[in-house]
Scaffold this motif. Structure first.
Motif, PDB file in Angstrom:
ATOM      1  N   VAL A   1      58.734  26.784  27.119  1.00 51.28           N
ATOM      2  CA  VAL A   1      58.597  28.409  26.985  1.00 51.28           C
ATOM      3  C   VAL A   1      57.454  28.816  28.093  1.00 51.28           C
ATOM      4  O   VAL A   1      56.652  28.017  28.529  1.00 51.28           O
ATOM      5  N   GLY A   2      57.332  29.981  28.010  1.00 54.66           N
ATOM      6  CA  GLY A   2      56.365  30.627  29.094  1.00 54.66           C
ATOM      7  C   GLY A   2      55.059  30.466  28.388  1.00 54.66           C
ATOM      8  O   GLY A   2      54.583  30.001  27.549  1.00 54.66           O
ATOM      9  N   ASN A   3      53.937  30.669  29.501  1.00 49.10           N
ATOM     10  CA  ASN A   3      52.378  30.879  28.728  1.00 49.10           C
ATOM     11  C   ASN A   3      51.759  31.626  29.702  1.00 49.10           C
ATOM     12  O   ASN A   3      52.195  32.196  30.785  1.00 49.10           O
ATOM     13  N   ILE A   4      50.531  31.938  29.287  1.00 47.63           N
ATOM     14  CA  ILE A   4      49.524  32.780  30.109  1.00 47.63           C
ATOM     15  C   ILE A   4      49.595  32.473  31.544  1.00 47.63           C
ATOM     16  O   ILE A   4      49.325  33.527  32.108  1.00 47.63           O
ATOM     17  N   LEU A   5      49.647  31.371  31.756  1.00 44.19           N
ATOM     18  CA  LEU A   5      49.320  30.829  33.368  1.00 44.19           C
ATOM     19  C   LEU A   5      50.492  31.701  34.187  1.00 44.19           C
ATOM     20  O   LEU A   5      50.366  31.860  35.500  1.00 44.19           O
ATOM     21  N   ASP A   6      51.579  32.056  33.546  1.00 46.42           N
ATOM     22  CA  ASP A   6      52.796  32.680  34.158  1.00 46.42           C
ATOM     23  C   ASP A   6      52.628  34.054  34.469  1.00 46.42           C
ATOM     24  O   ASP A   6      53.553  34.716  34.669  1.00 46.42           O
ATOM     25  N   ALA A   7      51.557  34.597  33.690  1.00 49.04           N
ATOM     26  CA  ALA A   7      51.401  36.150  33.451  1.00 49.04           C
ATOM     27  C   ALA A   7      50.893  36.861  34.586  1.00 49.04           C
ATOM     28  O   ALA A   7      50.534  38.108  34.446  1.00 49.04           O
ATOM     29  N   GLY A   8      51.160  36.223  35.827  1.00 45.93           N
ATOM     30  CA  GLY A   8      50.647  36.962  36.972  1.00 45.93           C
ATOM     31  C   GLY A   8      49.548  36.305  37.531  1.00 45.93           C
ATOM     32  O   GLY A   8      49.652  35.181  37.612  1.00 45.93           O
ATOM     33  N   GLN A   9      48.720  37.119  38.341  1.00 48.01           N
ATOM     34  CA  GLN A   9      47.480  36.091  38.980  1.00 48.01           C
ATOM     35  C   GLN A   9      46.539  35.713  37.979  1.00 48.01           C
ATOM     36  O   GLN A   9      46.439  36.144  36.726  1.00 48.01           O
TER      37      GLN A   9
ATOM     38  N   ALA B   1      40.422  19.851  25.954  1.00 49.50           N
ATOM     39  CA  ALA B   1      39.729  20.073  27.102  1.00 49.50           C
ATOM     40  C   ALA B   1      38.309  20.476  26.456  1.00 49.50           C
ATOM     41  O   ALA B   1      38.166  21.038  25.361  1.00 49.50           O
ATOM     42  N   TYR B   2      37.023  20.245  27.187  1.00 48.30           N
ATOM     43  CA  TYR B   2      35.814  20.360  26.552  1.00 48.30           C
ATOM     44  C   TYR B   2      35.301  21.960  26.954  1.00 48.30           C
ATOM     45  O   TYR B   2      34.589  22.407  26.353  1.00 48.30           O
ATOM     46  N   GLU B   3      35.936  22.489  27.775  1.00 44.18           N
ATOM     47  CA  GLU B   3      35.676  23.885  27.971  1.00 44.18           C
ATOM     48  C   GLU B   3      37.018  24.463  28.950  1.00 44.18           C
ATOM     49  O   GLU B   3      37.906  23.922  29.194  1.00 44.18           O
ATOM     50  N   GLY B   4      36.840  25.848  28.997  1.00 42.73           N
ATOM     51  CA  GLY B   4      37.915  26.387  29.666  1.00 42.73           C
ATOM     52  C   GLY B   4      38.295  27.810  29.166  1.00 42.73           C
ATOM     53  O   GLY B   4      38.530  27.957  27.856  1.00 42.73           O
ATOM     54  N   GLY B   5      38.737  28.792  29.939  1.00 49.32           N
ATOM     55  CA  GLY B   5      39.106  29.965  29.622  1.00 49.32           C
ATOM     56  C   GLY B   5      39.938  30.609  30.675  1.00 49.32           C
ATOM     57  O   GLY B   5      39.891  30.188  32.250  1.00 49.32           O
ATOM     58  N   VAL B   6      40.835  31.470  30.426  1.00 44.45           N
ATOM     59  CA  VAL B   6      41.950  31.945  31.410  1.00 44.45           C
ATOM     60  C   VAL B   6      41.867  33.565  31.454  1.00 44.45           C
ATOM     61  O   VAL B   6      41.546  34.099  30.512  1.00 44.45           O
ATOM     62  N   LEU B   7      41.798  34.103  32.675  1.00 46.27           N
ATOM     63  CA  LEU B   7      41.791  35.464  32.731  1.00 46.27           C
ATOM     64  C   LEU B   7      43.221  35.602  33.708  1.00 46.27           C
ATOM     65  O   LEU B   7      43.420  34.917  34.660  1.00 46.27           O
ATOM     66  N   ALA B   8      44.033  36.488  33.365  1.00 45.02           N
ATOM     67  CA  ALA B   8      45.391  36.725  34.077  1.00 45.02           C
ATOM     68  C   ALA B   8      45.776  38.346  33.988  1.00 45.02           C
ATOM     69  O   ALA B   8      45.298  39.038  33.086  1.00 45.02           O
ATOM     70  N   SER B   9      46.453  38.683  34.983  1.00 49.42           N
ATOM     71  CA  SER B   9      47.035  39.951  35.178  1.00 49.42           C
ATOM     72  C   SER B   9      48.112  39.978  35.825  1.00 49.42           C
ATOM     73  O   SER B   9      48.129  39.401  36.876  1.00 49.42           O
TER      74      SER B   9
ATOM     75  N   HIS C   1      47.268  43.950  38.004  1.00 53.10           N
ATOM     76  CA  HIS C   1      46.141  44.105  38.985  1.00 53.10           C
ATOM     77  C   HIS C   1      45.779  42.964  39.797  1.00 53.10           C
ATOM     78  O   HIS C   1      46.076  41.831  39.393  1.00 53.10           O
ATOM     79  N   ASP C   2      45.219  43.107  41.082  1.00 59.10           N
ATOM     80  CA  ASP C   2      44.784  42.000  41.829  1.00 59.10           C
ATOM     81  C   ASP C   2      43.261  41.424  41.414  1.00 59.10           C
ATOM     82  O   ASP C   2      42.562  42.138  41.127  1.00 59.10           O
ATOM     83  N   LEU C   3      43.396  40.200  41.349  1.00 58.51           N
ATOM     84  CA  LEU C   3      42.262  39.454  40.993  1.00 58.51           C
ATOM     85  C   LEU C   3      41.520  39.012  42.122  1.00 58.51           C
ATOM     86  O   LEU C   3      40.726  38.227  41.993  1.00 58.51           O
ATOM     87  N   ALA C   4      41.998  39.434  43.243  1.00 54.50           N
ATOM     88  CA  ALA C   4      41.267  38.602  44.667  1.00 54.50           C
ATOM     89  C   ALA C   4      39.673  38.907  44.373  1.00 54.50           C
ATOM     90  O   ALA C   4      38.954  38.181  45.168  1.00 54.50           O
ATOM     91  N   GLY C   5      39.438  40.021  43.877  1.00 54.25           N
ATOM     92  CA  GLY C   5      37.790  40.506  43.878  1.00 54.25           C
ATOM     93  C   GLY C   5      37.109  39.455  43.083  1.00 54.25           C
ATOM     94  O   GLY C   5      35.634  39.311  42.994  1.00 54.25           O
ATOM     95  N   ILE C   6      37.710  38.678  42.375  1.00 55.32           N
ATOM     96  CA  ILE C   6      37.112  37.778  41.076  1.00 55.32           C
ATOM     97  C   ILE C   6      36.922  36.137  42.005  1.00 55.32           C
ATOM     98  O   ILE C   6      37.846  35.778  42.123  1.00 55.32           O
ATOM     99  N   VAL C   7      35.839  35.925  42.407  1.00 60.21           N
ATOM    100  CA  VAL C   7      35.547  34.701  43.274  1.00 60.21           C
ATOM    101  C   VAL C   7      34.769  33.815  42.507  1.00 60.21           C
ATOM    102  O   VAL C   7      33.484  34.167  41.864  1.00 60.21           O
ATOM    103  N   LEU C   8      34.990  32.646  42.228  1.00 57.85           N
ATOM    104  CA  LEU C   8      34.298  31.569  41.212  1.00 57.85           C
ATOM    105  C   LEU C   8      33.866  30.530  42.084  1.00 57.85           C
ATOM    106  O   LEU C   8      34.308  30.228  43.238  1.00 57.85           O
ATOM    107  N   HIS C   9      32.749  30.124  41.601  1.00 56.39           N
ATOM    108  CA  HIS C   9      32.006  28.561  42.397  1.00 56.39           C
ATOM    109  C   HIS C   9      32.152  27.562  41.327  1.00 56.39           C
ATOM    110  O   HIS C   9      31.943  27.744  40.183  1.00 56.39           O
ATOM    111  N   CYS C  10      31.875  26.500  42.028  1.00 57.62           N
ATOM    112  CA  CYS C  10      31.859  25.317  41.164  1.00 57.62           C
ATOM    113  C   CYS C  10      30.430  25.271  40.411  1.00 57.62           C
ATOM    114  O   CYS C  10      29.266  25.525  41.058  1.00 57.62           O
ATOM    115  N   ALA C  11      30.446  24.760  39.176  1.00 58.61           N
ATOM    116  CA  ALA C  11      29.245  25.050  38.279  1.00 58.61           C
ATOM    117  C   ALA C  11      28.282  23.613  38.622  1.00 58.61           C
ATOM    118  O   ALA C  11      27.161  23.777  38.089  1.00 58.61           O
TER     119      ALA C  11
END
Ligand SMILES: *Cc1c(COP(=O)(O)O)cnc(C)c1O
Length: 397
Positions: free
Chosen positions: A38-46, A176-184, A187-197
């Motif tokens: 079945v699909g999941n949120i990771l397939d819902a776009g960027q 998993a001990y942490e984790g969240g997903v933002l998907a779209s 809209h383009d998510l290119a403006g959201i830049v993430l860094h290693c914690a």
């Protein structure tokens, strides 16, 4: 971050299993199969992988342009963790009603709308999707941005497809001990830049994930292998804590009903280990096992007086977060089950200040009467059998 209290170490092992409330890592976690894909949120776009669902909500609201003076329509039936991101934008939450089965009350949306409403958050409770077509149409008509909250609904064909943005909470479905997903998809998510914690965070996630699993008797071989290094780590961390009164936080506040929100995590990427688990843990097994465990719980509770499942049927393709049972004497039954050490939770037990029966009587009822039981893929057969036995006993006595 998942809160976890390890079971106490006793000289004699307990007669009952300690049932993990959320998935724990085991060798079986990586097995495939169990259900047609079945699909999941990771397939819902960027997609952007962050450290919690609430951080993803905050990023979505910012991307929508939600700012001071705006109103965000929020469900009156909610997790406390959903509100601080709205306040962080300087916006005001305004609560809308849900029906007795936790569906969006469309007529109430009209009643709550005015020109200040910029966005709406819609939650798919317990893994059951809302009917999105009329909600999407309402948003288009009113020019309101739509955020799909898939914290309970990681899997499903249309999950995250209707919203301008969608979010999920990985810990509710993955070991998993942490984790969240933002998907779209829109809209383009290119403006959201993430860094290693940082290396401390990366290490902590691996060790805490493993220790959590060990605490529930999983991965016994690895536990033996790691006994000495883990003891050394405990010693080092104790020394480090003693040395600096204010060591930097290594983990974002998150998960379950805690309302903690720390903007410092907004630009942090989910750990390497949590991202690895999202890819490698068997998706079809998650869906198959959760559906089967849900069916077993539903079956076991079908003939009980004083309790009924929130939903009569689990739709094809749906992957439940937990099994929600509406219980008349919820407080008594909850206390009884807690005393016995049964793993369960009360979603939305505490509602945001001011959300009372005058705002939404159904939400208040659900928050008081729904007991949610684990149906996750890592429940072992003996754990599920014990759970069923204890639930039946608590409701019949
Ligand atoms: C858990 C939850 C969130 C937040 O997810 P975290 O990963 O805990 O930050 C958002 N919405 C709902 C409905 C939730 O249950």
């Amino acid at each position: 971050m998942r809160d976890f209290t390890p079971p106490p170490v006793t000289a004699t092992p307990p007669a009952r299993p300690w049932v993990p409330l959320a998935p724990v890592l085991s060798r079986a976690s990586f097995a495939k199969g169990g259900h047609a894909p079945v699909g999941n949120i990771l397939d819902a776009g960027q997609v952007r992988l962050v450290t919690s669902g609430r951080v993803a909500i905050a990023l979505a609201l910012r991307a929508m342009g939600v700012a001071a003076g705006d109103i965000v329509l929020m469900p009156a039936y909610h997790s406390l963790s959903m509100i601080p991101p709205v306040l962080w934008r300087g916006a005001t939450p305004r609560f809308y009603r849900v029906t007795p089965h936790a569906q969006v009350d469309l007529a109430d949306l009209d009643a709550r709308f005015d020109h200040r409403v910029k966005a709406i958050v819609v939650t798919h409770y317990f893994g059951f999707m809302q009917d999105m077509a009329p909600i999407r149409a309402w948003c288009d008509r009113r020019r309101v941005a739509l955020l799909e909250d898939c914290a309970h609904c990681f899997f499903g064909e249309q999950v995250g497809a209707s919203g301008d943005y969608a979010i999920a909470s990985s810990m509710k479905f993955f070991p998993a001990y942490e984790g969240g997903v933002l998907a779209s998809r829109r809209h383009d998510l290119a403006g959201i830049v993430l860094h290693c914690a940082g290396a401390g965070f990366e290490t902590k996630v691996v060790l805490n994930t493993l220790e959590h699993s060990f605490a529930y008797g999983r991965l016994p071989g690895l536990r033996l292998l790691l006994a000495v290094p883990l003891r050394a780590k405990d010693l080092l961390w104790r020394l480090r804590k003693a040395g600096s009164a204010r060591a930097p936080a290594l983990a974002p506040a998150s998960s379950d009903s805690e309302a903690g929100f720390d903007p410092a995590w907004l630009d942090k990427r989910s750990s390497w280990f949590a991202r690895l688990l999202l890819r490698r843990v068997g998706h079809a097994r998650i869906v198959g096992r959760r559906r089967a465990n849900y069916a077993a719980l539903q079956n076991a509770c079908s003939d009980l007086a004083g309790a009924r499942p929130l939903h009569a049927v689990l739709p094809d393709g749906a992957c439940p977060w937990m099994f929600p049972l509406v219980v008349d004497a919820a407080d008594t039954v909850f206390a009884r089950l807690q005393r016995e050490g049964v793993a369960l939770t009360r979603f939305a037990e505490t509602l945001w200040d001011g959300v009372d029966a005058s705002v939404c009587a159904n939400s208040v009822y659900l928050s008081r009467h729904v007991l949610a039981f684990p149906c996750h893929q890592e429940l072992r057969a003996d754990e599920l059998a014990w759970l069923v036995d204890r639930i039946r006993a608590a409701l019949q006595s």
